[in-house]
Design an enzyme around this catalytic site. Structure first.
Site, PDB file in Angstrom:
ATOM      1  CG  ASP A 280      -1.944   1.320   1.181  1.00 58.27           C
ATOM      2  OD1 ASP A 280      -2.632   1.177   0.133  1.00 58.27           O
ATOM      3  OD2 ASP A 280      -1.964   1.915   2.271  1.00 58.27           O
ATOM      4  CG  LEU A 361      -9.360   9.636   2.233  1.00 59.58           C
ATOM      5  CD1 LEU A 361      -9.258  10.723   3.197  1.00 59.58           C
ATOM      6  CD2 LEU A 361     -10.594   9.285   1.367  1.00 59.58           C
ATOM      7  NE  ARG A 362      -0.570   6.128   1.621  1.00 53.07           N
ATOM      8  CZ  ARG A 362      -0.756   5.113   2.750  1.00 53.07           C
ATOM      9  NH1 ARG A 362      -1.008   4.115   2.659  1.00 53.07           N
ATOM     10  NH2 ARG A 362      -0.316   5.672   3.872  1.00 53.07           N
ATOM     11  N   GLY A 363      -5.523   6.372  -2.228  1.00 60.80           N
ATOM     12  CA  GLY A 363      -5.726   5.955  -3.626  1.00 60.80           C
ATOM     13  C   GLY A 363      -6.446   7.261  -4.388  1.00 60.80           C
ATOM     14  CB  VAL A 366      -1.767   8.070  -5.496  1.00 54.27           C
ATOM     15  CG1 VAL A 366      -0.910   7.303  -6.702  1.00 54.27           C
ATOM     16  CG2 VAL A 366      -0.957   7.753  -4.061  1.00 54.27           C
TER      17      VAL A 366
END
Length: 423
Positions: A280, A361-363, A366
């Site tokens: 991740d 919320l990293r998706g 990015v």
């Protein structure tokens, strides 16, 4: 897509020879054959007695700050001449997805790196290492082992920040972004750095020898066969990737330094999968397959044979394309801050992430960054749905797996959901 892809070390001072008949003298020794290293050269060992102290006291001193900018430039020039020739990035046939992910991370390092998985012998490590020629220059504080930024406090080491706060002038030099290889057999001390406990106890000085994470600050850290990396090193990478700082704790002594880097990993899925926590941390995921077209395979074999027979001439044939690509990257980095993305696109990106049940919320973050980097690479000032469609499978597909035993989606699920929402 194809059109787009046109130190520090330490010096050890010890006591003289154990022989009682010998007189104290200075004896420079160097690890490199035929070279004499003085007290201000890296990897130099010099022997001399110390006053008011045991004749056999050994201490480690960080000599990175003793290297002036001229010596640094000369050292880099010599290493460049003696370095092994690198296969040109522009000469790599196919594998557009992998090349695009690498370029986007160079344009915007905050994307968070890229994980490259694919069959053995598909040019994964060759492509990553060929990126060295395209890396732009950055400004660093001369002699600083952490490649500190002279302006941004976020990328400054503690000593440099204190000097700047006192109003001292720091010498600034331009250098290419570092690419550091992390070997699978590296020890934790080599990766994180070590503290000289004896010097700390006897002199009260924090003597620190920086490791690979210090060298990779503001650069690229590449781990080949990352899925075979030992768990204790994976934990170290997770800590540094999460905080942007590396902290070394030894015997009650604590030293921290900035460790913000682009993490690039490659591996063969047949040899095992990555831990979900580390997977991740990679901003993007690229899948590499074996080329099936016979003509392309022949072309790859012929190009490799030409490179092996005469690397210098082969690199010259691609010099124009390499220079053009390097200029394109530099321009994209300069224009990245001015690229805009409409709120409507941001909402749709978040809807895709939400309906695919992506954790965290990293998706979302990015995908927004990668789309802006792609628009900058194309020379545009605004993100379009086509830009999002290009990058969103690479940003999300490795985040869909809930069960560690499941295989990573090829991107079909992400593309279908994108088409449903953006239509």
């Amino acid at each position: 897509m194809a059109s787009l892809l046109g130190t520090s070390s330490s010096a050890i001072w010890a006591a003289p020879s154990l022989s009682s008949s010998s007189t104290p003298s200075s004896s420079p020794i160097c690890f490199r054959p035929g070279k004499i290293c003085g007290s201000k050269l890296n990897a130099g060992i010099q022997i001399r007695p110390k006053k008011n102290r045991s004749r056999y006291h050994v201490s480690v001193m960080n000599v990175a700050t003793e290297i002036n900018s001229t010596e640094q430039v000369e050292k880099k020039f010599d290493s460049k001449k003696s370095a092994r020739p690198v296969y040109p990035f522009a000469a790599i046939v196919g594998q557009d997805e992998m090349k695009l992910c690498l370029l986007l991370n160079v344009i915007d390092p905050k994307i968070g790196g890229v994980m490259i998985m694919g069959d053995r012998g598909t040019g994964k490590s060759t492509t990553v290492r060929s990126l060295v020629d395209l890396l732009p220059e950055i400004k660093v504080v001369a002699g600083d082992p952490y490649n500190s930024d002279p302006i941004d406090p976020e990328f400054m080491g503690v000593e440099v920040r204190e000097r700047v706060e006192r109003g001292e002038q720091v010498t600034v030099v331009a250098t290419k972004i570092n690419m550091v290889d992390l070997p699978l057999g590296a020890t934790e001390d080599r990766v994180c750095g070590t503290i000289d406990i004896e010097k700390a106890l006897t002199e009260g000085v924090k003597a620190f020898e920086p490791g690979l994470l210090a060298k990779a600050n503001r650069g690229i850290l590449y781990v080949d066969e990352v899925n075979l990396l030992d768990d204790h090193l994976v934990d170290v990478l997770l800590d540094s990737a999460a905080s942007g700082w590396n902290t070394v704790e030894r015997e009650g002594i604590s030293i921290s330094h900035p460790a913000r880097f682009i993490l690039i990993g490659s591996g063969n899925p047949e040899e095992g999968e990555l831990r979900p926590q580390l997977l991740d941390r990679f901003g993007m995921h690229a899948q590499v397959g074996t080329v099936r077209d016979a003509d392309l395979r022949v072309k790859i074999v012929e190009e490799r044979a030409r490179f092996d027979s005469n690397p210098k001439d082969f690199r010259e044939t691609y010099k124009t394309e390499q220079d053009k690509l390097q200029d394109q990257i530099s321009t994209a980095r300069a224009n990245l801050a001015s690229v805009q993305i409409d709120r409507e696109l941001k909402v749709k990106i978040s809807r895709v992430c939400s309906e695919l049940n992506v954790d965290g919320l990293r998706g979302d973050i990015v995908t927004n960054r990668a789309a802006k980097a792609l628009a900058a690479l194309k020379g545009k000032d605004r993100v379009t749905p086509d830009d999002v469609a290009t990058v969103i499978p690479n940003c999300l597909r490795h985040r869909l797996r809930k069960d560690p035993l499941e295989s990573i989606d090829s991107g079909v699920l992400v593309s279908e959901k994108f088409a449903e929402i953006f239509s």
